[in-house]
Design a protein around this motif. Structure first.
Motif, PDB file in Angstrom:
ATOM      1  N   SER A  13     -16.234 -39.108  12.516  1.00  0.00           N
ATOM      2  CA  SER A  13     -17.324 -39.377  13.234  1.00  0.00           C
ATOM      3  C   SER A  13     -18.240 -40.526  12.575  1.00  0.00           C
ATOM      4  N   VAL A  14     -19.081 -41.231  13.337  1.00  0.00           N
ATOM      5  CA  VAL A  14     -19.984 -42.108  12.890  1.00  0.00           C
ATOM      6  C   VAL A  14     -21.349 -41.558  12.991  1.00  0.00           C
ATOM      7  N   LYS A  15     -22.364 -41.771  11.942  1.00  0.00           N
ATOM      8  CA  LYS A  15     -23.514 -41.537  12.060  1.00  0.00           C
ATOM      9  C   LYS A  15     -24.151 -43.209  12.238  1.00  0.00           C
ATOM     10  N   LEU A  16     -24.908 -43.524  13.311  1.00  0.00           N
ATOM     11  CA  LEU A  16     -25.017 -44.927  13.334  1.00  0.00           C
ATOM     12  C   LEU A  16     -26.530 -45.086  13.102  1.00  0.00           C
ATOM     13  N   GLU A  17     -26.611 -45.469  12.061  1.00  0.00           N
ATOM     14  CA  GLU A  17     -28.068 -46.018  11.425  1.00  0.00           C
ATOM     15  C   GLU A  17     -28.374 -47.354  11.580  1.00  0.00           C
ATOM     16  N   THR A  18     -27.624 -48.045  12.616  1.00  0.00           N
ATOM     17  CA  THR A  18     -28.114 -49.470  12.834  1.00  0.00           C
ATOM     18  C   THR A  18     -28.760 -49.623  14.084  1.00  0.00           C
ATOM     19  N   ALA A  19     -28.732 -48.480  14.948  1.00  0.00           N
ATOM     20  CA  ALA A  19     -29.386 -48.573  16.193  1.00  0.00           C
ATOM     21  C   ALA A  19     -30.934 -48.322  16.291  1.00  0.00           C
ATOM     22  N   ASN A  20     -31.540 -49.169  15.524  1.00  0.00           N
ATOM     23  CA  ASN A  20     -32.960 -49.191  15.567  1.00  0.00           C
ATOM     24  C   ASN A  20     -33.488 -50.784  15.316  1.00  0.00           C
ATOM     25  N   PRO A  21     -34.957 -51.007  15.366  1.00  0.00           N
ATOM     26  CA  PRO A  21     -35.336 -52.279  15.123  1.00  0.00           C
ATOM     27  C   PRO A  21     -35.138 -52.828  14.080  1.00  0.00           C
ATOM     28  N   VAL A  22     -34.873 -52.333  12.769  1.00  0.00           N
ATOM     29  CA  VAL A  22     -34.385 -53.239  11.699  1.00  0.00           C
ATOM     30  C   VAL A  22     -33.132 -52.948  11.122  1.00  0.00           C
ATOM     31  N   ARG A  23     -32.294 -52.055  11.781  1.00  0.00           N
ATOM     32  CA  ARG A  23     -30.915 -52.087  12.014  1.00  0.00           C
ATOM     33  C   ARG A  23     -30.405 -51.583  10.492  1.00  0.00           C
ATOM     34  N   SER A  24     -31.192 -50.548  10.043  1.00  0.00           N
ATOM     35  CA  SER A  24     -30.654 -50.009   8.961  1.00  0.00           C
ATOM     36  C   SER A  24     -31.453 -48.726   8.828  1.00  0.00           C
ATOM     37  N   PHE A  25     -31.001 -47.955   7.937  1.00  0.00           N
ATOM     38  CA  PHE A  25     -31.721 -46.254   7.755  1.00  0.00           C
ATOM     39  C   PHE A  25     -33.141 -46.423   7.061  1.00  0.00           C
TER      40      PHE A  25
END
Length: 330
Positions: A42-54
């Motif tokens: 499973s992938v936890k996608l921390e790129t799906a936000n305005p700065v593309r990182s956690f």
């Protein structure tokens, strides 16, 4: 569990300080990668936000508290992602942000920092040189120095990822039993580790670092700070030479394992994420997949979560690393 610097109640409270755009990032089973990896993934996608990182999970906490205290300026050293996140969070709250980075850092990351209205100062040398310069600026100007991983807000903000994973555990089929976390300074590893060891202690916390920048992993293995003279990895987001002692102390209590992976495996992981999951990621985000590729037997028959932690990458470098295979279009 022995006590660390982190606190579960503060991590839970941090969710109220973080813009919802950075919370509840996608977590999904990626069956198209599983034949190549030999396990459920499973992938936890921390790129799906305005700065593309956690990283903004932590900078949102920091700047919220600074705004409450009417602070007007802040400075950090960054390989790129922390600087972008701090610039975004600071701009939203009227706080002037200075980012110190190596002039050899990713051009795409530096461009994005400028676009977010931060003041960018470039130094010769690597991230450790940038940290030294940021400390000088903070003392000179009397402003807050944000130190990634040392500052608890960066760790506990990242820990909200762990809350989301713990909340999702019962709903996954089969339940995941390991989480692979990119290891650099240790903010994400300690934050997520704190939550999982408190709320889901049976889930294995595995940190992954490039063999070309192994300082924190060597420190974890030897249970003492180990520094290195140089680094040689494309995974700039996790490259460091001088682990922070307090962070290592936390990591020793929270990580079940720390592994090193080769550059070829990182690139193979990036290709797999592109071809099988349609994800363009920076090298640091492919470390979890690289770890599975290098040790399929360890993960066979298991359900593993990998945190895809960043998607800021130079287009030219990405093409050079991943290459153009027949039938692939960019």
């Amino acid at each position: 569990m022995q006590e660390t610097r982190l606190d579960l109640a503060r991590i839970q409270a941090a969710r109220q300080l973080i813009d919802p755009v950075f919370l509840h990032t996608p977590l999904y089973r990626c069956e198209t990668m599983e034949p190549d990896l030999g396990c459920a993934v499973s992938v936890k996608l921390e790129t799906a936000n305005p700065v593309r990182s956690f990283k903004a999970r932590g900078t949102e906490v920091i700047t919220s508290l600074l705004a409450d205290n009417r602070a007007s300026a802040v400075v950090c050293a960054s390989a790129g992602n922390l600087g972008q996140a701090l610039a975004w969070s600071g701009r939203c709250r009227g706080i002037d942000v200075t980012v110190v980075a190596s002039r050899y850092a990713s051009a795409a990351k530096l461009e994005r920092i400028r676009a977010l209205d931060a003041r960018l100062e470039l130094v010769d040398g690597d991230i450790e040189t940038a940290r030294e310069r940021a400390a000088v600026i903070a003392r000179r100007d009397g402003i807050r120095l944000v130190e990634d991983s040392l500052d608890l807000e960066t760790c506990e903000g990242a820990g909200t990822i762990g809350l989301e994973l713990a909340d999702a555990l019962a709903g996954t089929e089969p339940p995941f039993d390991a989480v692979l976390i990119a290891l650099g300074g240790g903010a994400m590893a300690t934050g997520v580790g704190q939550v999982l060891k408190s709320c889901a202690p049976d889930v294995e916390v595995i940190c992954v670092q490039p063999a070309g920048a192994p300082a924190m992993t060597l420190s974890w293995r030897q249970r003492r700070v180990v520094t290195t003279d140089s680094m040689d990895t494309i995974a700039d987001g996790v490259a460091g030479r001088r682990p922070i002692p307090a962070v290592l102390d936390d990591l020793l209590l929270l990580a079940d394992d720390a592994v090193l992976v080769e550059e070829a495996s990182i690139i193979a992981g990036m290709r797999l994420l592109l071809d099988r999951a349609g994800l363009v990621v920076e090298p640091s985000a492919a470390l979890g997949v690289a770890a599975i590729l290098e040790d399929r037997a360890r993960f066979a028959g298991r359900h593993v979560v990998t945190i895809v932690c960043g998607g800021n990458v130079d287009a030219d470098a990405y093409h050079r690393w991943v290459g153009a295979a027949p039938g692939r279009r960019f």
